[in-house]
Write a protein that holds these residues in place. Structure first.
Motif, PDB file in Angstrom:
ATOM      1  N   UNK A 103      -1.529  -2.533   5.390  1.00 49.10           N
ATOM      2  CA  UNK A 103      -0.752  -2.476   6.627  1.00 49.10           C
ATOM      3  C   UNK A 103      -1.538  -1.730   7.702  1.00 49.10           C
ATOM      4  N   UNK A 104      -0.921  -1.651   8.872  1.00 46.51           N
ATOM      5  CA  UNK A 104      -1.427  -0.840   9.976  1.00 46.51           C
ATOM      6  C   UNK A 104      -0.456   0.317  10.147  1.00 46.51           C
ATOM      7  N   UNK A 105      -0.939   1.539   9.979  1.00 48.51           N
ATOM      8  CA  UNK A 105      -0.102   2.719  10.232  1.00 48.51           C
ATOM      9  C   UNK A 105      -0.219   3.080  11.705  1.00 48.51           C
ATOM     10  N   UNK A 106       0.904   3.524  12.293  1.00 45.48           N
ATOM     11  CA  UNK A 106       0.963   3.854  13.718  1.00 45.48           C
ATOM     12  C   UNK A 106       1.454   5.288  13.898  1.00 45.48           C
ATOM     13  N   UNK A 107       0.590   6.277  13.626  1.00 45.01           N
ATOM     14  CA  UNK A 107       1.025   7.667  13.771  1.00 45.01           C
ATOM     15  C   UNK A 107       1.414   8.021  15.211  1.00 45.01           C
ATOM     16  N   UNK A 108       0.754   7.392  16.202  1.00 43.61           N
ATOM     17  CA  UNK A 108       1.068   7.597  17.616  1.00 43.61           C
ATOM     18  C   UNK A 108       0.459   6.443  18.398  1.00 43.61           C
ATOM     19  N   UNK A 109       0.669   6.418  19.726  1.00 42.02           N
ATOM     20  CA  UNK A 109       0.062   5.357  20.535  1.00 42.02           C
ATOM     21  C   UNK A 109      -1.447   5.556  20.651  1.00 42.02           C
ATOM     22  N   UNK A 110      -1.935   6.743  20.301  1.00 39.54           N
ATOM     23  CA  UNK A 110      -3.354   7.061  20.430  1.00 39.54           C
ATOM     24  C   UNK A 110      -4.138   6.910  19.136  1.00 39.54           C
ATOM     25  N   UNK A 111      -3.496   6.420  18.072  1.00 34.75           N
ATOM     26  CA  UNK A 111      -4.185   6.319  16.784  1.00 34.75           C
ATOM     27  C   UNK A 111      -3.599   5.188  15.952  1.00 34.75           C
ATOM     28  N   UNK A 112      -4.474   4.384  15.343  1.00 32.46           N
ATOM     29  CA  UNK A 112      -4.071   3.334  14.412  1.00 32.46           C
ATOM     30  C   UNK A 112      -4.941   3.429  13.168  1.00 32.46           C
ATOM     31  N   UNK A 113      -4.310   3.243  11.998  1.00 33.72           N
ATOM     32  CA  UNK A 113      -5.015   3.284  10.723  1.00 33.72           C
ATOM     33  C   UNK A 113      -4.706   1.997   9.961  1.00 33.72           C
ATOM     34  N   UNK A 114      -5.741   1.224   9.672  1.00 35.32           N
ATOM     35  CA  UNK A 114      -5.594   0.031   8.834  1.00 35.32           C
ATOM     36  C   UNK A 114      -5.978   0.436   7.415  1.00 35.32           C
ATOM     37  N   UNK A 115      -5.170   0.031   6.419  1.00 35.40           N
ATOM     38  CA  UNK A 115      -5.490   0.437   5.055  1.00 35.40           C
ATOM     39  C   UNK A 115      -5.185  -0.655   4.042  1.00 35.40           C
ATOM     40  N   UNK A 116      -5.837  -0.535   2.900  1.00 33.47           N
ATOM     41  CA  UNK A 116      -5.578  -1.345   1.711  1.00 33.47           C
ATOM     42  C   UNK A 116      -5.547  -0.375   0.543  1.00 33.47           C
ATOM     43  N   UNK A 117      -4.519  -0.453  -0.283  1.00 30.93           N
ATOM     44  CA  UNK A 117      -4.481   0.408  -1.467  1.00 30.93           C
ATOM     45  C   UNK A 117      -3.872  -0.343  -2.640  1.00 30.93           C
ATOM     46  N   UNK A 118      -4.045   0.231  -3.808  1.00 27.97           N
ATOM     47  CA  UNK A 118      -3.499  -0.365  -5.016  1.00 27.97           C
ATOM     48  C   UNK A 118      -3.956   0.420  -6.238  1.00 27.97           C
ATOM     49  N   UNK A 119      -3.469  -0.003  -7.401  1.00 29.05           N
ATOM     50  CA  UNK A 119      -3.831   0.634  -8.664  1.00 29.05           C
ATOM     51  C   UNK A 119      -4.433  -0.429  -9.567  1.00 29.05           C
ATOM     52  N   UNK A 120      -5.531  -0.078 -10.184  1.00 32.29           N
ATOM     53  CA  UNK A 120      -6.183  -0.994 -11.125  1.00 32.29           C
ATOM     54  C   UNK A 120      -6.251  -0.313 -12.483  1.00 32.29           C
ATOM     55  N   UNK A 121      -6.004  -1.103 -13.525  1.00 31.44           N
ATOM     56  CA  UNK A 121      -6.114  -0.546 -14.872  1.00 31.44           C
ATOM     57  C   UNK A 121      -6.828  -1.556 -15.753  1.00 31.44           C
ATOM     58  N   UNK A 122      -7.442  -1.042 -16.801  1.00 28.40           N
ATOM     59  CA  UNK A 122      -8.080  -1.954 -17.743  1.00 28.40           C
ATOM     60  C   UNK A 122      -7.840  -1.463 -19.152  1.00 28.40           C
ATOM     61  N   UNK A 123      -7.842  -2.411 -20.050  1.00 33.42           N
ATOM     62  CA  UNK A 123      -7.598  -2.084 -21.440  1.00 33.42           C
ATOM     63  C   UNK A 123      -7.679  -3.333 -22.287  1.00 33.42           C
TER      64      UNK A 123
END
Length: 157
Positions: A103-123
């Motif tokens: 998503x795009x986070x909008x902390x204020x009109x002067x800052x934007x943060x684009x992010x991708x996150x998730x959890x990966x597991x293996x077994x």
């Protein structure tokens, strides 16, 4: 009594002063009475960031990536994502990626943060019984402020 040349010089000086006074008065009126001022031109920047987790013997396990385009003008910034994913790389075990968000986070009109996150597991999984050897949270960020300053960061834990 002044010569014709002196009279002409006096007239042009007074016209110059009147003209200067008129320009100053117009500027002051515009400032005081709210004359429209043109906005700063918007500029655009693209940025991306990725992070890869490697196994203890050096092969790629998974990669997360975010890319965004930012438009800014000195007083505000907007953004939209152009690419985002978490990609699994085969490493001899069973990998699963879940709880993915982008998503795009909008902390204020002067800052934007684009992010991708998730959890990966293996077994391993044998006849429906699974054993998880590793579980990792990953997040990648691309941030821009109203002046176009780009920052990149990531979390891998």
């Amino acid at each position: 009594m002044a010569t014709p040349e002196e009279e002409e010089a006096l007239e042009s000086d007074s016209l110059g002063e009147d003209n200067l006074f008129s320009k100053i008065t117009t500027k002051i009126n515009g400032l005081v009475f709210g004359e429209k001022v043109s906005a700063a031109a918007s500029k655009t920047k693209s940025a991306s960031h990725s992070r890869t987790k490697y196994s203890w013997y050096g092969t790629k396990l998974f990669t997360a990536k975010i890319a965004a385009k930012f438009t800014y003008n000195g007083s505000k910034v907007t953004a939209y994502r152009t690419e985002n994913y978490i990609k699994r790389h085969f490493d001899g075990g069973i990998w699963s990626v879940y709880d993915k968000h982008s998503a795009i986070q909008k902390p204020s009109t002067k800052k934007r943060v684009a992010y991708q996150d998730g959890t990966a597991s293996w077994g391993l999984s044998i006849k429906g019984v699974g054993l998880v050897f590793d579980e990792t949270y990953i997040r990648v960020n691309v941030e821009c402020n109203q002046n176009g300053k780009i920052s990149k960061s990531s979390v891998l834990r």
